[in-house]
Design an enzyme around this catalytic site. Structure first.
Site, short mmCIF file in Angstrom:
data_model
loop_
_atom_site.label_atom_id
_atom_site.label_comp_id
_atom_site.label_asym_id
_atom_site.label_seq_id
_atom_site.Cartn_x
_atom_site.Cartn_y
_atom_site.Cartn_z
N ASP A 27 15.56 1.56 4.04
CA ASP A 27 14.75 0.40 4.36
C ASP A 27 15.42 -0.85 3.79
O ASP A 27 16.37 -0.77 2.99
CB ASP A 27 13.35 0.54 3.77
CG ASP A 27 12.50 1.55 4.52
OD1 ASP A 27 12.92 1.99 5.61
OD2 ASP A 27 11.42 1.91 4.02
N MET B 84 0.10 -4.43 3.86
CA MET B 84 0.48 -5.03 5.14
C MET B 84 -0.65 -5.84 5.76
O MET B 84 -0.96 -5.72 6.95
CB MET B 84 0.92 -3.93 6.12
CG MET B 84 1.99 -3.01 5.59
SD MET B 84 2.26 -1.55 6.63
CE MET B 84 0.72 -0.64 6.39
N LYS C 190 12.39 -2.66 8.40
CA LYS C 190 11.68 -3.70 9.13
C LYS C 190 11.70 -4.99 8.33
O LYS C 190 11.73 -4.98 7.11
CB LYS C 190 10.23 -3.29 9.40
CG LYS C 190 10.09 -2.04 10.25
CD LYS C 190 8.64 -1.67 10.41
CE LYS C 190 8.48 -0.46 11.32
NZ LYS C 190 9.17 0.75 10.79
#
Length: 261
Positions: free
Chosen positions: A40, A176, A62
């Site tokens: 990541d 998130m 991401k």
């Protein structure tokens, strides 16, 4: 189980919230033993620090909701490398099985007959509050913690039972959720959680640029817009936030703190 992947194996490894010191010994050993590390974005520095010089490193993380490498391609790369006899580590921020896609990756590996293992990591859901001096549970204050996703696969606020969450008490830890903070606040207020409930936003947890915002549920939307905290960020809601402790240890204390009350 050995300390590192065998040829043809894939290990799903948790790198923790970003601070290299929070990487587990098993995770570091696994990275050193890998031929391919698919990492990541947050643990990129950790991957570079621990991987062998001849290992292949690939950033598949991401960034601000964008996925430059689709999940289907990540899984395909793992499968192809394992079938070629490579030792593969999929290095994920936090813990592979907590608001990550480790379960999807494990299922794909199992379906393909690829041996796989999981190395747990320190989740930001635990590390971020601790680094901000917030005890998620505390005798006489709160004895329950609920971890929530702040958006679903469409990017919208998930259809949780917000009224039940408001009634349950305890501490809510929301991953998130910054892009859906308005909707989160409205859902909890409509569910019956008082506007005066303490709320904290912790950005870049455990990293040198960590910042935290302490406010209330009712004031959170405006306070967050004014503070312009960088991502990624975690939201903590509940009485525990109002009981946050001052951290004297400079290794644990945030580099700076923004407070709005």
């Amino acid at each position: 189980m050995g300390d590192a992947p065998a040829p043809g194996e894939v290990w799903l490894v948790g790198a923790g919230p970003g601070d290299p010191g929070l990487l587990t010994l098993r995770a570091a050993t696994a990275i050193r033993g890998a031929d391919l590390v698919l990492h990541d974005h947050i643990p990129a520095r950790i991957a570079r620090a621990h991987a062998r010089p001849n290992a292949t490193l690939m950033d598949v993380g991401k960034r601000k909701g964008a996925a430059p490498v689709p999940q289907t391609k990540i899984i395909a790369r793992m499968l192809d490398a394992a079938r070629a006899g490579k030792r593969v580590v999929r290095l994920k921020a936090g813990d592979p099985f907590l608001f990550a896609r480790g379960a999807e990756e494990a299922a794909a590996l199992a379906e393909a007959g690829i041996p796989w293992r999981v190395v747990p990591g320190v989740s930001a859901g635990l590390a971020a509050p601790a680094a901000a001096g917030i005890a998620l549970t505390r005798r006489g204050v709160t004895g329950a913690v609920t971890f929530l996703a702040g958006h679903d696969e469409t990017g919208e606020l998930p259809p949780h039972d917000w009224a039940a969450l408001a009634r349950a008490g305890g501490t809510l830890v929301v991953f998130m959720a910054m892009t859906r903070l308005d909707a989160l606040v409205l859902a909890l207020l409509a569910g019956g959680l008082p506007a005066a409930t303490p709320l904290a936003v912790i950005a870049q947890a455990s990293l040198p640029g960590q910042l935290s915002l302490t406010t209330t549920l009712g004031a959170a939307t405006l306070a967050a817009k004014r503070s312009a905290l960088p991502g990624p960020a975690l939201i903590v809601i509940g009485t525990a936030v109002g009981q946050a402790l001052a951290l004297p240890d400079p290794l644990l204390a945030p580099a700076a703190r923004r407070a709005a009350r």
